[in-house]
Design a protein around this motif. Sequence first.
Motif, short mmCIF file in Angstrom:
data_model
loop_
_atom_site.label_atom_id
_atom_site.label_comp_id
_atom_site.label_asym_id
_atom_site.label_seq_id
_atom_site.Cartn_x
_atom_site.Cartn_y
_atom_site.Cartn_z
N TRP A 27 -6.51 -2.12 0.10
CA TRP A 27 -6.57 -1.78 1.27
C TRP A 27 -5.49 -1.10 2.25
O TRP A 27 -5.57 -0.87 3.31
CB TRP A 27 -6.86 -3.19 2.31
N GLY A 74 -7.02 -10.74 -0.86
CA GLY A 74 -6.51 -10.22 0.32
C GLY A 74 -5.17 -11.09 1.01
O GLY A 74 -4.71 -10.74 2.03
N THR A 88 -10.09 -5.84 5.39
CA THR A 88 -10.44 -6.04 4.13
C THR A 88 -12.09 -6.16 4.17
O THR A 88 -12.51 -6.67 2.81
CB THR A 88 -9.97 -7.58 3.90
N PRO A 92 -11.67 -1.83 -1.02
CA PRO A 92 -9.94 -1.89 -1.30
C PRO A 92 -9.47 -0.67 -1.58
O PRO A 92 -8.46 -0.50 -1.16
CB PRO A 92 -9.74 -3.01 -2.16
#
Length: 167
Positions: A27, A74, A88, A92
């Motif tokens: 991300w 995350g 998120t 990603p």
Amino acid sequence: MGTLDLSRRRWLKGGPGADRLTQSLPWAVDRALFSDGCSRCGDCLKACPEHIITHADGGFPAVDFTLGECTFCGDCVRACSEPLFNPTTETPWRQHAVLKNTCLAHRGVHCRSCEDGCGPAAIRFRPRLGGVSVPELNREVCNGCGGCVAACPVGAIEIVKERSKHE
């Protein structure tokens, strides 16, 4: 802090060229924006339950798939106090595994470690008449988690960034 040219720096250090930048975090925003905004505090390293985030060039965080796979939890994103990550809820990253010819199966040795390490089952072995089954990657299923990289005993797998249509 100015933008860090990792590809040139890596080339000068004798490493891989521009196509082999250090592996970004899931991300993460564009590498240049990330480099400009990252304070290198290490909070993401401490937060990673898989312990696959390490200090790379210039002390910036990077994923090292030889240490294990990304579970997309995350935690690295939540630990960061800077605006360096996309939501998120988005994909990603856009990357996939590449199986190199140094794979043991391509050399006639029975090995299925990558298949065992592949959580999304993107790697399957196709039987060959009179030979050892060889791995095949389904890029549509591969999420670039790196589980196969850590599992490979000879380092015959790498994760590469997918090129956008504009590159």
